[in-house]
Design a protein around this motif. Structure first.
Motif, short mmCIF file in Angstrom:
data_model
loop_
_atom_site.label_atom_id
_atom_site.label_comp_id
_atom_site.label_asym_id
_atom_site.label_seq_id
_atom_site.Cartn_x
_atom_site.Cartn_y
_atom_site.Cartn_z
N GLY A 217 0.80 -1.21 0.00
CA GLY A 217 0.00 0.00 0.00
C GLY A 217 0.84 1.26 0.00
N ILE A 218 2.00 1.23 0.62
CA ILE A 218 2.84 2.42 0.66
C ILE A 218 3.39 2.77 -0.71
N PHE A 219 3.39 1.82 -1.64
CA PHE A 219 3.85 2.13 -2.98
C PHE A 219 2.81 2.89 -3.80
N ASP A 220 1.66 3.19 -3.20
CA ASP A 220 0.70 4.12 -3.82
C ASP A 220 1.30 5.53 -3.82
N PRO A 221 1.65 6.12 -2.67
CA PRO A 221 2.30 7.44 -2.70
C PRO A 221 3.76 7.40 -3.14
N LEU A 222 4.42 6.27 -2.97
CA LEU A 222 5.85 6.18 -3.30
C LEU A 222 6.12 5.67 -4.72
N GLY A 223 5.08 5.46 -5.53
CA GLY A 223 5.22 4.77 -6.80
C GLY A 223 6.46 5.10 -7.62
N PRO A 224 6.63 6.34 -8.08
CA PRO A 224 7.80 6.65 -8.92
C PRO A 224 9.13 6.42 -8.21
N LEU A 225 9.20 6.77 -6.91
CA LEU A 225 10.44 6.58 -6.16
C LEU A 225 10.73 5.10 -5.97
N ALA A 226 9.70 4.32 -5.66
CA ALA A 226 9.88 2.88 -5.49
C ALA A 226 10.36 2.24 -6.78
N ALA A 227 9.77 2.64 -7.91
CA ALA A 227 10.19 2.09 -9.19
C ALA A 227 11.63 2.43 -9.50
N GLU A 228 12.05 3.65 -9.22
CA GLU A 228 13.43 4.05 -9.47
C GLU A 228 14.38 3.24 -8.59
N ALA A 229 13.99 3.01 -7.34
CA ALA A 229 14.84 2.23 -6.44
C ALA A 229 15.02 0.81 -6.97
N VAL A 230 13.94 0.20 -7.46
CA VAL A 230 14.05 -1.17 -7.98
C VAL A 230 14.90 -1.20 -9.25
N ARG A 231 14.83 -0.16 -10.07
CA ARG A 231 15.71 -0.11 -11.25
C ARG A 231 17.18 -0.06 -10.84
N VAL A 232 17.47 0.63 -9.76
CA VAL A 232 18.84 0.63 -9.24
C VAL A 232 19.20 -0.77 -8.76
N LEU A 233 18.27 -1.43 -8.08
CA LEU A 233 18.51 -2.80 -7.62
C LEU A 233 18.71 -3.75 -8.80
N ASP A 234 18.03 -3.49 -9.92
CA ASP A 234 18.19 -4.32 -11.11
C ASP A 234 19.64 -4.36 -11.59
N THR A 235 20.40 -3.31 -11.30
CA THR A 235 21.81 -3.26 -11.71
C THR A 235 22.72 -3.99 -10.74
N GLY A 236 22.15 -4.49 -9.65
CA GLY A 236 22.95 -5.15 -8.62
C GLY A 236 23.42 -4.23 -7.52
N ASP A 237 22.99 -2.97 -7.56
CA ASP A 237 23.44 -1.97 -6.59
C ASP A 237 22.48 -1.96 -5.39
N VAL A 238 22.72 -2.86 -4.45
CA VAL A 238 21.86 -2.95 -3.27
C VAL A 238 22.00 -1.70 -2.41
N THR A 239 23.21 -1.19 -2.28
CA THR A 239 23.44 0.01 -1.47
C THR A 239 22.66 1.20 -2.03
N GLY A 240 22.71 1.38 -3.35
CA GLY A 240 21.97 2.47 -3.96
C GLY A 240 20.48 2.32 -3.79
N PHE A 241 20.00 1.09 -3.88
CA PHE A 241 18.59 0.80 -3.64
C PHE A 241 18.18 1.20 -2.24
N ARG A 242 18.98 0.81 -1.26
CA ARG A 242 18.65 1.13 0.13
C ARG A 242 18.76 2.63 0.40
N GLU A 243 19.70 3.30 -0.26
CA GLU A 243 19.84 4.74 -0.07
C GLU A 243 18.61 5.49 -0.57
N LEU A 244 17.97 4.96 -1.60
CA LEU A 244 16.75 5.59 -2.09
C LEU A 244 15.53 5.24 -1.24
N LEU A 245 15.42 3.97 -0.84
CA LEU A 245 14.18 3.52 -0.21
C LEU A 245 14.18 3.63 1.31
N ASP A 246 15.33 3.47 1.96
CA ASP A 246 15.35 3.53 3.43
C ASP A 246 14.77 4.83 3.99
#
Length: 383
Positions: A271-300
Motif C-alpha cells: 500500500g505504501i507504494f501508492d504514494p511512493l510509486g515513482p520513487l519505489a520504481a526508481e529504487a528497484v531499477r537501481v537494484l536491477d543493476t545489482g546496486d543494493v546500497t543504492g537501492f537502500r539509499e533511495l528507499l530507506d
C-alpha cells in the motif's frame, strides 16, 4: 517562506517547504523484482451520499491514477484493502472497479492483479463462504486479471479450526484457472481477522498456511504476507516450495525484505507504494543493476513516512495515502468514500506532509504547500 504546522503538543512549529521535487521519470521495465502497488480509489466529491451508502467513485480520476502507476513500471493490485474494501467500498463497487481497471490495464499493457474476497456477505456457513469466494473469483478471471485470494472476515468467523481453511482454500485453488496470490492480512490491518488460519498462535497459523501452499504449489503464484513482522516473513519465504514467490506486504520493513539476503528476497505488493510509486520504481531499477546500497539509499528514507501513515490504528492508513495523492495533484480534492478523510488528525496530516515533502514526493511542491495551507485554514490554523 515557511508554513506553520501543528505539533502533537497543541502548538505550532515552522516548516520550510522543499523548493524542488525529486526528479523521477518513467524508465525501463522492472526486471529483478515483481512490484505491485495496491492502489486507492478516488471518491466523487459531488455525489450526494453518506458514509453508509454505496460508494460514489470518480472513475476518470481513479483510472488516471492507475495509468500513473503503470507508466512507472509498477503493477497495480486492484480492489485490495487500500481501495477501502470493507471500509467504504462494497462488493458491487469493487466488481465495477475490477472490470474497469482490468480493461484499462489491457488497453495500456499494464500488469494487474485483483482482490477476491467474500465481502458480499457479512457472515455465513462455510458453504456460503465458498460460494462468495467463487462468485468473486469468476469476476476477476472473466476480467482477464490475476486473482489475489484475500483473507475473509466471514471465513474467520465461520471456521472452527485449521481443517476448515484447508478445505475452503483447497477447493478454490483446485478450480482457479491460473495461479493465484494468497494474501495473509494480519489483525493490525483488520482486527476481525484475528486467529486467521485457525489459530491465534502464529506458529500454528503459519504451518496451516504453508500446508495449503504445499498441497497446491502449481496453483499458487505467490503469497502476500502483511503481518508487519520481518522475521516471520523471512521464515515463511525460506519455507516456500520452489517457484512460489513471496510478495512483501510489510509496510514497516520493505526495503530490507525486497533487498533480501543470500537465501532469497521478497517481491512487493504494498500500500505504501501508492504514494511512493515513482520513487519505489526508481529504487528497484537501481537494484536491477545489482546496486543494493543504492537501492537502500533511495528507499530507506521513506520508511519513516510509511511507519507514520501505518501507525495504530493501522487500518486507517488509507486516509494518509489519499491525503498525499491530493497534495501530489493526482486528485482535485481530499474526499474519501465512506467519509474516511476524517479518520486521522490534523497533526497526523501535518507530519505526513512534512515527511513527504522532505522526500521530494510532490511533483509541484508549491501546489502541495497551497493545499496544505487550505487544509490548515479549514481547521482554523492561522498563518
Amino acid at each position: 517562506m515557511t508554513i506553520r504546522l501543528p505539533d502533537l503538543r497543541g502548538g505550532l512549529r515552522a516548516y520550510e517547504p522543499r523548493a524542488e521535487p525529486l526528479a523521477l521519470t518513467p524508465g525501463a521495465p522492472l526486471a529483478s523484482r515483481t512490484v505491485f502497488s495496491a492502489a486507492h480509489v478516488v471518491a466523487d466529491p459531488y455525489a450526494d451520499t453518506s458514509p453508509d451508502a454505496p460508494a460514489a467513485v470518480d472513475w476518470d480520476a481513479t483510472l488516471a491514477f492507475r495509468r500513473h502507476l503503470w507508466s512507472h513500471g509498477l503493477g497495480v493490485a486492484e480492489a485490495m484493502d487500500t481501495a477501502q474494501r470493507g471500509m467504504g467500498l462494497d462488493w458491487a463497487g469493487a466488481a465495477e472497479l475490477i472490470r474497469r481497471s482490468a480493461a484499462e490495464a489491457k488497453a495500456v499493457g499494464g500488469r494487474i492483479a485483483c482482490g477476491v474476497g467474500t465481502d458480499q456477505i457479512a457472515a455465513g456457513s462455510l458453504a456460503q463462504v465458498r460460494a462468495a469466494y467463487e462468485e468473486q473469483l469468476a469476476v476477476v478471471e472473466e476480467s482477464g486479471a490475476q486473482a489475489i485470494l484475500m483473507a475473509s472476515r466471514a471465513l474467520c468467523a465461520a471456521a472452527s479450526g485449521p481443517e476448515d481453511y484447508l478445505e475452503v482454500y483447497g477447493h478454490l485453488l483446485r478450480q482457479a484457472g491460473e495461479p493465484v496470490v494468497l494474501h495473509w492480512l494480519g489483525p493490525r490491518f483488520d482486527p476481525a481477522l484475528e486467529g486467521y488460519w485457525g489459530s491465534s498462535d502464529l506458529d500454528t497459523a503459519t504451518d496451516t498456511f504453508l500446508e495449503v501452499i504445499a498441497a497446491h504449489p502449481d496453483k499458487v503464484d505467490g503469497i502476500k504476507v502483511s503481518l508487519l513482522d520481518a522475521a516471520r516473513e523471512i521464515d515463511i519465504r525460506r519455507r516456500l516450495p520452489q517457484g512460489v514467490r513471496c510478495y512483501t506486504g510489510d509496510d514497516f520493513n520493505y526495503p530490507e525484505l525486497i533487498a533480501g539476503d543470500e537465501k532469497g528476497f521478497s517481491h512487493a505488493l504494498l500500500g505504501i507504494f501508492d504514494p511512493l510509486g515513482p520513487l519505489a520504481a526508481e529504487a528497484v531499477r537501481v537494484l536491477d543493476t545489482g546496486d543494493v546500497t543504492g537501492f537502500r539509499e533511495l528507499l530507506d528514507p521513506t520508511v519513516e513516512l510509511s511507519r507514520h501513515l501505518f501507525q495504530t490504528p493501522t487500518r486507517f492508513y488509507k486516509t494518509g495515502v489519499v491525503f498525499l495523492a491530493w497534495l501530489a495533484g493526482h486528485q482535485s480534492h481530499f474526499t474519501m468514500v465512506g467519509g474516511l478523510q476524517s479518520a486521522r488528525s490534523l497533526p497526523h496530516f501535518a507530519r505526513a506532509y512534512e515527511l513527504a515533502d522532505g522526500l521530494g514526493l510532490f511533483p509541484d511542491p508549491k501546489q502541495a504547500e497551497e493545499r496544505m495551507r487550505n487544509l490548515l485554514a479549514l481547521y482554523g490554523v492561522a498563518q
